[in-house]
Scaffold this motif. Structure first.
Motif, mmCIF file in Angstrom:
data_model
loop_
_atom_site.group_PDB
_atom_site.id
_atom_site.type_symbol
_atom_site.label_atom_id
_atom_site.label_comp_id
_atom_site.label_asym_id
_atom_site.label_seq_id
_atom_site.Cartn_x
_atom_site.Cartn_y
_atom_site.Cartn_z
ATOM 1 N N ALA A 1 -21.147 -30.469 27.941
ATOM 2 C CA ALA A 1 -22.305 -31.295 27.589
ATOM 3 C C ALA A 1 -21.962 -32.783 27.533
ATOM 4 O O ALA A 1 -22.842 -33.616 27.291
ATOM 5 C CB ALA A 1 -22.867 -30.858 26.236
ATOM 6 N N GLY A 2 -20.702 -33.105 27.768
ATOM 7 C CA GLY A 2 -20.257 -34.482 27.654
ATOM 8 C C GLY A 2 -20.371 -35.262 28.953
ATOM 9 O O GLY A 2 -21.184 -34.942 29.827
ATOM 10 N N THR A 3 -19.543 -36.268 29.087
ATOM 11 C CA THR A 3 -19.540 -37.104 30.281
ATOM 12 C C THR A 3 -18.954 -36.332 31.465
ATOM 13 O O THR A 3 -18.303 -35.298 31.285
ATOM 14 C CB THR A 3 -18.678 -38.350 30.048
ATOM 15 O OG1 THR A 3 -17.304 -37.940 29.870
ATOM 16 C CG2 THR A 3 -19.141 -39.117 28.808
ATOM 17 N N PRO A 4 -19.165 -36.821 32.696
ATOM 18 C CA PRO A 4 -18.547 -36.166 33.857
ATOM 19 C C PRO A 4 -17.026 -36.069 33.728
ATOM 20 O O PRO A 4 -16.427 -35.087 34.181
ATOM 21 C CB PRO A 4 -18.961 -37.068 35.023
ATOM 22 C CG PRO A 4 -20.256 -37.666 34.581
ATOM 23 C CD PRO A 4 -20.100 -37.895 33.105
ATOM 24 N N GLU A 5 -16.422 -37.070 33.114
ATOM 25 C CA GLU A 5 -14.971 -37.029 32.925
ATOM 26 C C GLU A 5 -14.577 -35.891 31.979
ATOM 27 O O GLU A 5 -13.565 -35.210 32.196
ATOM 28 C CB GLU A 5 -14.476 -38.364 32.358
ATOM 29 C CG GLU A 5 -14.524 -39.531 33.343
ATOM 30 C CD GLU A 5 -15.946 -40.042 33.576
ATOM 31 O OE1 GLU A 5 -16.838 -39.756 32.737
ATOM 32 O OE2 GLU A 5 -16.161 -40.711 34.603
ATOM 33 N N GLN A 6 -15.375 -35.683 30.936
ATOM 34 C CA GLN A 6 -15.076 -34.613 29.990
ATOM 35 C C GLN A 6 -15.307 -33.234 30.599
ATOM 36 O O GLN A 6 -14.464 -32.341 30.483
ATOM 37 C CB GLN A 6 -15.933 -34.791 28.726
ATOM 38 C CG GLN A 6 -15.526 -35.973 27.868
ATOM 39 C CD GLN A 6 -16.471 -36.198 26.708
ATOM 40 O OE1 GLN A 6 -17.690 -36.162 26.859
ATOM 41 N NE2 GLN A 6 -15.907 -36.412 25.525
ATOM 42 N N SER A 7 -16.452 -33.044 31.245
ATOM 43 C CA SER A 7 -16.722 -31.734 31.854
ATOM 44 C C SER A 7 -15.739 -31.443 32.986
ATOM 45 O O SER A 7 -15.432 -30.280 33.267
ATOM 46 C CB SER A 7 -18.158 -31.672 32.367
ATOM 47 O OG SER A 7 -18.390 -32.651 33.362
ATOM 48 N N GLY A 8 -15.229 -32.503 33.591
ATOM 49 C CA GLY A 8 -14.256 -32.321 34.661
ATOM 50 C C GLY A 8 -12.920 -31.793 34.186
ATOM 51 O O GLY A 8 -12.097 -31.349 34.997
ATOM 52 N N LEU A 9 -12.686 -31.812 32.879
ATOM 53 C CA LEU A 9 -11.435 -31.304 32.315
ATOM 54 C C LEU A 9 -11.427 -29.782 32.182
ATOM 55 O O LEU A 9 -10.369 -29.177 31.965
ATOM 56 C CB LEU A 9 -11.193 -31.916 30.937
ATOM 57 C CG LEU A 9 -10.933 -33.427 30.892
ATOM 58 C CD1 LEU A 9 -10.912 -33.903 29.438
ATOM 59 C CD2 LEU A 9 -9.628 -33.772 31.590
ATOM 60 N N LEU A 10 -12.570 -29.143 32.304
ATOM 61 C CA LEU A 10 -12.662 -27.703 32.074
ATOM 62 C C LEU A 10 -11.819 -26.912 33.063
ATOM 63 O O LEU A 10 -11.099 -25.983 32.671
ATOM 64 C CB LEU A 10 -14.127 -27.249 32.160
ATOM 65 C CG LEU A 10 -15.025 -27.713 31.015
ATOM 66 C CD1 LEU A 10 -16.494 -27.536 31.381
ATOM 67 C CD2 LEU A 10 -14.695 -26.931 29.749
ATOM 68 N N TYR A 11 -11.883 -27.265 34.325
ATOM 69 C CA TYR A 11 -11.168 -26.500 35.351
ATOM 70 C C TYR A 11 -9.658 -26.612 35.173
ATOM 71 O O TYR A 11 -8.948 -25.604 35.050
ATOM 72 C CB TYR A 11 -11.574 -26.978 36.741
ATOM 73 C CG TYR A 11 -10.859 -26.254 37.853
ATOM 74 C CD1 TYR A 11 -11.200 -24.934 38.178
ATOM 75 C CD2 TYR A 11 -9.846 -26.866 38.593
ATOM 76 C CE1 TYR A 11 -10.546 -24.263 39.196
ATOM 77 C CE2 TYR A 11 -9.197 -26.200 39.616
ATOM 78 C CZ TYR A 11 -9.548 -24.898 39.913
ATOM 79 O OH TYR A 11 -8.885 -24.235 40.932
ATOM 80 N N GLY A 12 -9.143 -27.828 35.161
ATOM 81 C CA GLY A 12 -7.700 -28.016 35.062
ATOM 82 C C GLY A 12 -7.124 -27.475 33.765
ATOM 83 O O GLY A 12 -6.029 -26.893 33.756
ATOM 84 N N THR A 13 -7.854 -27.639 32.664
ATOM 85 C CA THR A 13 -7.372 -27.142 31.379
ATOM 86 C C THR A 13 -7.310 -25.620 31.383
ATOM 87 O O THR A 13 -6.355 -25.019 30.891
ATOM 88 C CB THR A 13 -8.266 -27.631 30.230
ATOM 89 O OG1 THR A 13 -8.297 -29.062 30.222
ATOM 90 C CG2 THR A 13 -7.748 -27.138 28.887
ATOM 91 N N SER A 14 -8.337 -24.973 31.932
ATOM 92 C CA SER A 14 -8.332 -23.506 31.986
ATOM 93 C C SER A 14 -7.191 -22.999 32.852
ATOM 94 O O SER A 14 -6.556 -21.978 32.527
ATOM 95 C CB SER A 14 -9.669 -22.982 32.515
ATOM 96 O OG SER A 14 -9.878 -23.326 33.876
ATOM 97 N N LYS A 15 -6.882 -23.709 33.927
ATOM 98 C CA LYS A 15 -5.799 -23.286 34.802
ATOM 99 C C LYS A 15 -4.423 -23.555 34.175
ATOM 100 O O LYS A 15 -3.483 -22.779 34.365
ATOM 101 C CB LYS A 15 -5.912 -23.996 36.154
ATOM 102 C CG LYS A 15 -7.097 -23.547 36.997
ATOM 103 C CD LYS A 15 -6.988 -22.092 37.404
ATOM 104 C CE LYS A 15 -8.040 -21.706 38.432
ATOM 105 N NZ LYS A 15 -7.903 -20.307 38.895
ATOM 106 N N ARG A 16 -4.306 -24.644 33.419
ATOM 107 C CA ARG A 16 -3.034 -24.885 32.730
ATOM 108 C C ARG A 16 -2.805 -23.817 31.661
ATOM 109 O O ARG A 16 -1.684 -23.304 31.512
ATOM 110 C CB ARG A 16 -3.001 -26.275 32.089
ATOM 111 C CG ARG A 16 -1.678 -26.518 31.346
ATOM 112 C CD ARG A 16 -1.568 -27.900 30.756
ATOM 113 N NE ARG A 16 -1.397 -28.927 31.767
ATOM 114 C CZ ARG A 16 -0.778 -30.083 31.559
ATOM 115 N NH1 ARG A 16 -0.242 -30.353 30.372
ATOM 116 N NH2 ARG A 16 -0.695 -30.985 32.512
ATOM 117 N N ALA A 17 -3.842 -23.477 30.919
ATOM 118 C CA ALA A 17 -3.717 -22.431 29.905
ATOM 119 C C ALA A 17 -3.326 -21.108 30.540
ATOM 120 O O ALA A 17 -2.491 -20.366 30.005
ATOM 121 C CB ALA A 17 -5.033 -22.284 29.139
#
Length: 260
Positions: free
Chosen positions: A144-160
């Motif tokens: 629900a945040g900025t494009p920069e924030q929502s853009g973190l979902l993919y990389g963070t899920s893959k790092r986890a």
């Protein structure tokens, strides 16, 4: 002897290329996807994973030789976390009992070179050491945040997911049970997932400034399929908990001489 494989995300991209490669080699593939698959299911829910496990048992006759957890999502929505992290782990854990009856069981998953990018630390911590409810609450905040924030979902899920693999592969349930569990981290691959990012030469050039791939640039899913097929092949009996970056050199450029 013909081996039986379960491949998620099999209707397109890397999953499809991997399924086609294994079938061309004479192997039996049980395909899994939202549609156009032997098992049509949404892996973001517990009910979906339960259905996957029961159908895989039925279609395989009770024995699976390899699981390739390839299904993934790269959209700026919270479901990306559910599919990429929770769905992948649940797939592997729910199908592990079917691997135990194989003479040469193997399992592989797909992370991404995007796991090298800075994550959202709050979400990462919640995924690895918190509750699913807490993690998904944070995922919704990012979406629900900025494009920069929502853009973190993919990389963070893959790092986890990559960290889960490292924590899990040498455990009694996997290495101790004789099941090599490994992963691949592709760079930019031409699939439906990346179509919007690689539509024109200008798009491709801009993307490669963010994701440097000096060896060959952007490539097709067949190269990743070749690597995955080896990881779940009988000849791979000793690789454990490794994430192989097949990314044209992104890992080298970004991390330099840093190694595990």
């Amino acid at each position: 002897m013909t081996r039986t494989f379960v491949v998620t995300g099999a209707a397109s991209g890397i999953g499809r290329a991997t399924s086609q490669l294994l079938e061309a080699r004479g192997e039996k593939v049980i395909s899994v996807d939202l549609r156009d698959a032997d098992i049509e299911v949404d892996l973001s829910s517990d009910e979906g994973v339960e259905f996957l496990a029961s159908e895989a048992a039925r279609l395989s006759g009770g024995t699976v030789d390899g699981v390739l957890a390839i299904a993934g999502l790269a959209q700026p929505v919270a479901k990306t976390v559910e599919i990429n992290y929770y769905g992948t782990i649940a797939t592997l854990e729910s199908l592990r009992p079917l691997l135990l009856t194989s003479a040469a069981p193997r399992a592989a998953l797909v992370t991404s070179m995007a796991s090298l990018f800075p994550p959202d630390d709050t979400l990462l911590d919640a995924l690895l050491d918190g509750t699913r409810a807490t993690a998904m609450e944070r995922a919704e905040e990012l979406a629900a945040g900025t494009p920069e924030q929502s853009g973190l979902l993919y990389g963070t899920s893959k790092r986890a997911l990559a960290r889960w693999l490292r924590r899990t592969a040498a455990s009694a349930d996997w290495a101790g049970a004789g099941i090599p569990l490994n992963g691949v981290a592709p760079g930019v691959v031409t699939t439906p997932m990346t179509a919007g990012l690689t539509a024109s030469e200008a798009d491709r050039a801009a993307l490669l400034t963010q994701v440097p791939m000096p060896l060959g640039g952007i490539f097709g899913p067949e190269a990743v399929a070749d690597l995955l097929a080896w990881l779940v092949g009988e000849s791979n009996g000793h690789l454990c908990g490794q994430i192989v970056f097949i990314d044209g050199g992104s890992d080298v450029v970004i991390r330099g001489d840093s190694t595990w």
